[in-house]
Design a protein around this motif. Structure first.
Motif, PDB file in Angstrom:
ATOM      1  N   ARG A   1       0.830  -1.210   0.000  1.00 23.54           N
ATOM      2  CA  ARG A   1       0.000   0.000   0.000  1.00 23.54           C
ATOM      3  C   ARG A   1       0.861   1.255   0.000  1.00 23.54           C
ATOM      4  O   ARG A   1       2.033   1.222   0.354  1.00 23.54           O
ATOM      5  CB  ARG A   1      -0.871  -0.002   1.248  1.00 23.54           C
ATOM      6  N   LEU A   2       0.227   2.339  -0.338  1.00 20.21           N
ATOM      7  CA  LEU A   2       0.883   3.638  -0.245  1.00 20.21           C
ATOM      8  C   LEU A   2       0.979   4.031   1.215  1.00 20.21           C
ATOM      9  O   LEU A   2       0.031   3.874   1.964  1.00 20.21           O
ATOM     10  CB  LEU A   2       0.036   4.669  -0.962  1.00 20.21           C
ATOM     11  N   LEU A   3       2.121   4.532   1.594  1.00 13.67           N
ATOM     12  CA  LEU A   3       2.225   5.047   2.948  1.00 13.67           C
ATOM     13  C   LEU A   3       1.732   6.486   2.936  1.00 13.67           C
ATOM     14  O   LEU A   3       2.199   7.295   2.142  1.00 13.67           O
ATOM     15  CB  LEU A   3       3.669   5.002   3.423  1.00 13.67           C
ATOM     16  N   ASP A   4       0.799   6.754   3.794  1.00 11.81           N
ATOM     17  CA  ASP A   4       0.329   8.132   3.877  1.00 11.81           C
ATOM     18  C   ASP A   4       1.464   8.989   4.410  1.00 11.81           C
ATOM     19  O   ASP A   4       2.211   8.580   5.297  1.00 11.81           O
ATOM     20  CB  ASP A   4      -0.868   8.219   4.820  1.00 11.81           C
ATOM     21  N   HIS A   5       1.596  10.193   3.864  1.00  5.59           N
ATOM     22  CA  HIS A   5       2.757  11.002   4.250  1.00  5.59           C
ATOM     23  C   HIS A   5       2.765  11.310   5.744  1.00  5.59           C
ATOM     24  O   HIS A   5       3.797  11.590   6.309  1.00  5.59           O
ATOM     25  CB  HIS A   5       2.809  12.289   3.437  1.00  5.59           C
ATOM     26  N   ARG A   6       1.596  11.261   6.393  1.00  5.96           N
ATOM     27  CA  ARG A   6       1.585  11.556   7.826  1.00  5.96           C
ATOM     28  C   ARG A   6       1.846  10.331   8.686  1.00  5.96           C
ATOM     29  O   ARG A   6       2.256  10.411   9.820  1.00  5.96           O
ATOM     30  CB  ARG A   6       0.224  12.121   8.224  1.00  5.96           C
ATOM     31  N   MET A   7       1.537   9.145   8.122  1.00  6.97           N
ATOM     32  CA  MET A   7       1.578   7.959   8.955  1.00  6.97           C
ATOM     33  C   MET A   7       2.832   7.134   8.763  1.00  6.97           C
ATOM     34  O   MET A   7       3.047   6.175   9.490  1.00  6.97           O
ATOM     35  CB  MET A   7       0.374   7.084   8.628  1.00  6.97           C
ATOM     36  N   ALA A   8       3.632   7.519   7.806  1.00  4.69           N
ATOM     37  CA  ALA A   8       4.722   6.652   7.408  1.00  4.69           C
ATOM     38  C   ALA A   8       5.574   6.194   8.586  1.00  4.69           C
ATOM     39  O   ALA A   8       5.904   5.028   8.715  1.00  4.69           O
ATOM     40  CB  ALA A   8       5.593   7.378   6.402  1.00  4.69           C
TER      41      ALA A   8
ATOM     42  N   THR B   1       0.757  22.482   1.049  1.00  2.00           N
ATOM     43  CA  THR B   1       1.442  22.103  -0.194  1.00  2.00           C
ATOM     44  C   THR B   1       1.851  20.638  -0.148  1.00  2.00           C
ATOM     45  O   THR B   1       1.587  19.883  -1.085  1.00  2.00           O
ATOM     46  CB  THR B   1       2.691  22.989  -0.392  1.00  2.00           C
ATOM     47  N   THR B   2       2.485  20.246   0.962  1.00  7.79           N
ATOM     48  CA  THR B   2       2.889  18.849   1.115  1.00  7.79           C
ATOM     49  C   THR B   2       1.690  17.935   0.966  1.00  7.79           C
ATOM     50  O   THR B   2       1.718  16.934   0.260  1.00  7.79           O
ATOM     51  CB  THR B   2       3.454  18.626   2.538  1.00  7.79           C
ATOM     52  N   TRP B   3       0.649  18.313   1.651  1.00  8.98           N
ATOM     53  CA  TRP B   3      -0.548  17.493   1.666  1.00  8.98           C
ATOM     54  C   TRP B   3      -1.122  17.328   0.271  1.00  8.98           C
ATOM     55  O   TRP B   3      -1.441  16.224  -0.161  1.00  8.98           O
ATOM     56  CB  TRP B   3      -1.568  18.134   2.612  1.00  8.98           C
ATOM     57  N   SER B   4      -1.243  18.440  -0.432  1.00  5.14           N
ATOM     58  CA  SER B   4      -1.909  18.315  -1.731  1.00  5.14           C
ATOM     59  C   SER B   4      -1.041  17.537  -2.713  1.00  5.14           C
ATOM     60  O   SER B   4      -1.558  16.810  -3.556  1.00  5.14           O
ATOM     61  CB  SER B   4      -2.314  19.683  -2.283  1.00  5.14           C
ATOM     62  N   LYS B   5       0.295  17.641  -2.570  1.00  8.89           N
ATOM     63  CA  LYS B   5       1.166  16.839  -3.445  1.00  8.89           C
ATOM     64  C   LYS B   5       0.990  15.349  -3.162  1.00  8.89           C
ATOM     65  O   LYS B   5       0.879  14.534  -4.069  1.00  8.89           O
ATOM     66  CB  LYS B   5       2.626  17.235  -3.251  1.00  8.89           C
TER      67      LYS B   5
ATOM     68  N   GLU C   1      -3.209  17.469   9.586  1.00  6.99           N
ATOM     69  CA  GLU C   1      -2.395  16.549  10.377  1.00  6.99           C
ATOM     70  C   GLU C   1      -3.112  15.207  10.541  1.00  6.99           C
ATOM     71  O   GLU C   1      -2.496  14.223  10.919  1.00  6.99           O
ATOM     72  CB  GLU C   1      -2.151  17.127  11.777  1.00  6.99           C
ATOM     73  N   TYR C   2      -4.407  15.190  10.300  1.00  4.26           N
ATOM     74  CA  TYR C   2      -5.183  13.982  10.556  1.00  4.26           C
ATOM     75  C   TYR C   2      -5.803  13.468   9.266  1.00  4.26           C
ATOM     76  O   TYR C   2      -6.450  14.213   8.551  1.00  4.26           O
ATOM     77  CB  TYR C   2      -6.296  14.272  11.577  1.00  4.26           C
TER      78      TYR C   2
END
Lengths: 245, 670
Positions: free
Chosen positions: A193-200, B73-77, B562-563
């Motif tokens: 799966r893709l790692l979510d950028h926040r959860m990695a 920006t990070t999020w939307s990328k 963040e969530y």
């Protein structure tokens, strides 16, 4: 996990979240009746009683009978709501599992992370073999009562697990008890799966997707990034994870 | 038109009669350090409207940060990469993009460089034109970096933005506008008094308030910036600079102490004036509901505010004198034990604070309810439906208001058994509020409704306050509150009560009494434009907050991104922010109209342009020093509209109603 709940309550998966959501719906029905009653009457009156030059309004100072009706009817409904809520409140916040009957962990909040303490092999907290992490990783078994001993090192924080309907302030100087019983394990993580950028950082070691934990009480500059993860897994998986620590 | 005795007297004559000492007064004494209740009322009005702009700009900063937060920006990328995969792009390629993002943000976090990330990644923010630059205090290690060098708001500034938005709006706008501006201006005029009971205290109250407002707002410019511990200022966050908020927090305490003291002075004055200075015939139950609500509000202020003031004193002692009223032993900051005496109770503050601040919620709504009652009766041309039940409902709300403070603390760690008590009393407070709404509807029923901006605002109050009141029932139920406490559902609720409630009442009052205050009319067309713009965009701003609140969006976080579970609500936040900006733009017609109206507005055709019934309309507009040449007598209640014995559809309080049916001509009734 991704939830699609745009227009209603966040989905919930704990033993007492069902009754809370039912209560929510009951209140919704009652207030919707009141809301539409008032707004429709208001709009109708505005359309119907638009002033015309030279005409006088109906002269009245009110009606005792009506006042009594619209005082008593809401009273009955409101008292009923209150009593209905009381029992549930008592069960959630005032009744706790006995020692040894629940999966017990300790969470100590600090600016701006959650420290999670697990009892270790002896199964008891506050002994030498306890282990902990400071990344807010909370691992609990599915369908078992979880007891959290919640404390704080510095300021007030609040443990908020939306999908379990858990919220309790962590008060410095005291230890609060919080219990819940998750009824559904997180979704099995799809392979590759893709790692979510926040959860990695937290997520990659777990075969299940986490529920999210937020801090709900303003705790300072970094309040916005004080999050944690709740991994609800079958007992066997939890034991395997605990043993690996 | 009914012959009005006061009308035959010119302003000059009344002035002359009131005594030439007034003319001899120097400018400073007459308009600045004045003891005239009308001047003081207008001073409050203008000061508070200025702070309304300040608070509104802070609100827009808050909204801006949520809709386009630092990590947008990070999020939307990253989102784009996810979509790429879903759309068939080779997974490895998309994953590489995401991984790059992850690495970068990890790196940034590891360097404790969230702020650096912010500086690089921030969205262009043309809206504030980098106003934060003014507030950048150099690279002092000790000072928390709440603004970066480019003057861009960092997520670390966010708590300050919303804390000061709330403090300004509550302490410097809504409470002083309702009690200070309308209370001062209207109470003596409506009960037939020449001035307040203690004119000097009245002037002092304004200047203490003004000093407090300066202290509160200048705290932005001290090192470390303004308070960011929320308008609730919960310790320990607010009690020690080590937790983040430095001098600004102390200034916040001092400022609020000043404003609270001013509030107490005003309240003492209102109570004494209303009890002792009513004119002949003005029995308590002949007072307009505006006066009743201000009277009950003053009692609330008198009993509740000293508690807050003393709590703030304790907090200042904790901050500066080493006491530990709110600090327990054994705290530490990043592993370093805190050297405090300890032994204090964190929750004690919450009890003291909410013992004031829950009644303060009613201080912020009751006068608006009174104003709305007067406006609705006047423009429905009907007596208020159930006058006495309305008075009892106001008293009921105020009385219950003292025993419900614990509902702010259901999740605070307060004994849950106590929670049950507070839950029942809180739920019961819906009752008097419901009675009031029903009575407003009863007043409209079979009226001759006239539409103008004042009436529109009063009607908006009734319909929107209903939403705010009803949504309160959810959080009154303690088990449901577990979920929605400290989420946007609460934010929606409180804005539906305070903005679409209290502020509507304030606007209704300004449009209604403007001719009395300045002897000129506001432009009705631009008033209507202001109303409809405000009405549409305030709902656009606040209604969706209910929805994201139900989704579990916590309040007071600078970035929902963040969530993961909040991703789906992001477009709503952007809609809300755009609505908020349009809401702000639609206040421009109001301010222009106000300034234009004061100097160039159409002059009032007579002293009672709205054909209203209460005593303030019996004197000239604007009223002279000491209000009347000869105090009027109140012969009956203020709401005798459409009385069968009068030819006109209103019978002013200062003219007796004839006993019999009138002849067709006007002479019959004089």
């Amino acid at each position: 996990m991704d939830f699609d709940n745009l227009w209603w309550l966040a989905p919930s998966f704990s033993s007492y979240s069902g009754p809370i959501d039912v209560m929510w719906n009951v209140i919704t029905v009652i207030i919707m009746i009141a809301f539409f009653g008032v707004e429709i009457a208001l709009v109708l009156f505005l359309l119907k009683y638009k002033g015309q030059p030279g005409r006088k309004a109906f002269y009245t100072h009110g009606s005792h009978k009506l006042e009594i009706v619209w005082t008593c009817a809401p009273t009955v409904i409101l008292v009923a709501l209150g009593l209905y809520s009381t029992g549930m409140w008592d069960e959630i916040k005032n009744t706790f599992p006995k020692d040894g009957e629940a999966y017990t962990i300790r969470i100590v909040a600090q600016q701006f992370n959650w420290n999670v303490y697990y009892p270790g092999p002896d199964g008891r907290l506050d002994t030498a073999d306890d282990f902990s992490n400071s990344a807010g990783v909370v691992v609990v078994p599915e369908n078992e009562t979880v007891l959290i001993k919640l404390g704080s090192k510095d300021v007030i924080h609040s443990l908020f697990i939306p999908h379990m309907r858990v919220k309790q302030d962590a008060v410095p100087g005291t230890v609060m008890k919080v219990w819940f019983k998750p009824t559904r394990a997180g979704e099995v993580a799809p392979p590759g799966r893709l790692l979510d950028h926040r959860m990695a950082v937290l997520d990659k070691d777990f075969p299940y997707l986490p529920y999210e934990i937020a801090c709900a009480e303003l705790c300072g500059f970094g309040h916005y990034r004080m999050f944690g993860r709740l991994y609800v897994m079958p007992r066997a998986e939890v034991d395997r994870w605990l043993a690996a620590q | 038109m009914t012959e009005n005795p006061a009308q035959t007297v010119t302003v000059e004559e009344v002035h002359a009669q009131a005594g030439h000492h007034e003319h001899a007064m120097p400018f400073l004494r007459k308009y600045v350090f004045s003891t005239d209740h009308k001047v003081i009322g207008l001073q409050y009005l203008f000061t508070c409207l200025f702070f309304f702009l300040v608070g509104g700009l802070l609100a827009l900063m808050v909204r801006w940060e949520i809709a386009w937060p630092y990590n947008y920006t990070t999020w939307s990328k990253a989102k784009k990469a996810e979509h790429l995969v879903q759309g068939g792009t080779p997974e490895a390629e998309a994953q590489a993009i995401v991984k790059a993002e992850v690495e970068r943000s990890k790196e940034a976090v590891e360097n404790a460089g969230l702020l650096e990330l912010t500086a690089k990644e921030h969205m262009p923010r043309p809206f504030l034109f980098g106003a934060g630059k003014l507030l950048y205090f150099g690279d002092d290690e000790k000072a928390p970096k709440v603004y970066d060098k480019d003057g861009v708001m960092t997520p670390e500034f966010y708590p300050t933005a919303f804390s000061m938005h709330a403090s300004v709006m509550i302490f410097l706008v809504i409470i002083p506008l309702l009690t200070g501006a309308f209370g001062n201006y209207l109470i003596p005029l409506m009960i037939g008094a020449k001035d307040m009971a203690f004119p000097f205290l009245n002037g002092l109250s304004y200047w203490v308030f003004f000093s407090g407002s300066l202290i509160l707002t200048t705290s932005f410019f001290v090192p470390g910036g303004a308070s960011g511990a929320g308008w609730t200022g919960y310790p320990p966050l607010s009690s020690l600079p080590q937790f983040g908020f430095m001098n600004g927090q102390s200034l916040w305490c001092v400022g609020v102490i000043f404003i609270g003291s001013s509030s107490i002075m005003g309240a003492l004055n209102y109570i004494t004036t209303i009890i002792n200075l009513r004119t002949k015939g003005m029995s308590l139950f002949r007072m307009p509901l505006t006066v009743w609500s201000l009277f009950i509000t003053a009692i609330l202020q008198c009993f509740a505010t000293p508690v807050l003031t003393s709590a703030l004193g304790m907090l200042l002692f904790d901050r500066h004198m080493g006491t530990s009223f709110f600090l327990p032993k054994g705290l530490d900051i990043s592993g370093v034990p805190l050297d405090v005496a300890g032994g204090g109770q964190v929750i004690l503050w919450q009890h003291l604070f909410w013992f004031y601040s829950h009644p303060a919620v009613y201080i912020m709504i009751l006068p608006a309810m009174g104003i709305v009652s007067d406006v609705i009766a006047c423009y429905s041309r009907k007596p208020i439906f159930g006058y006495k039940p309305m008075v009892f409902a106001i008293s009921g709300i105020a009385g219950l208001g003292f025993v419900v403070w614990g509902h702010h603390m259901f999740q605070s760690g307060m004994n849950p058994t106590l929670g049950t008590t507070f839950m029942i009393s809180t739920i019961m407070i819906a009752l008097p509020s419901a009675v009031k709404v029903f009575n407003w509807l009863g007043t409209l029923w079979r009226g001759q409704i006239q539409f103008n901006p004042a009436m529109w605002y009063a009607l908006a109050f009734v319909s929107m306050f209903t939403i705010g009141g009803l949504s309160g029932i959810y959080m009154a139920s303690a088990p449901v509150d577990i979920f929605i406490h400290d989420t946007y559902y609460i934010v929606a609720h409180l804005h539906y009560v305070l903005f679409t409630g209290s502020v509507m009442g304030i606007f209704a009052g300004i449009y209604h009494w403007f001719p009395k205050m300045f002897g000129r009319h506001l432009n009705q067309f631009w008033g209507n434009v202001h109303f409809w713009g405000t009405f549409i965009f305030m709902n656009g701003t606040f209604f969706l907050m209910h929805v994201i609140g139900m989704g579990g969006f916590p309040r007071r976080i600078g970035s929902g991104l963040e969530y993961k579970f909040l991703d789906q609500f992001h477009w709503m936040n952007q809609v809300m922010t755009i609505s908020a900006m349009l809401l702000g733009l639609f206040q421009i017609p109001f301010f222009v109209n106000l300034v234009h109206g004061i100097f160039f507005g159409r002059k009032v055709e007579n002293d009672n342009p709205w054909h209203a019934g209460s005593l303030e309309w019996s004197t000239v507009s604007p009223p002279p020093h000491l209000n009347w040449k000869e105090l009027p007598t109140a012969y009956h209640g203020p709401y005798e509209f459409s009385h069968p014995n009068t030819a006109e559809d209103f019978a002013p309080q200062w003219i007796p109603i004839p006993a019999a049916q009138p002849a067709a001509t006007h002479e019959a009734q004089v």
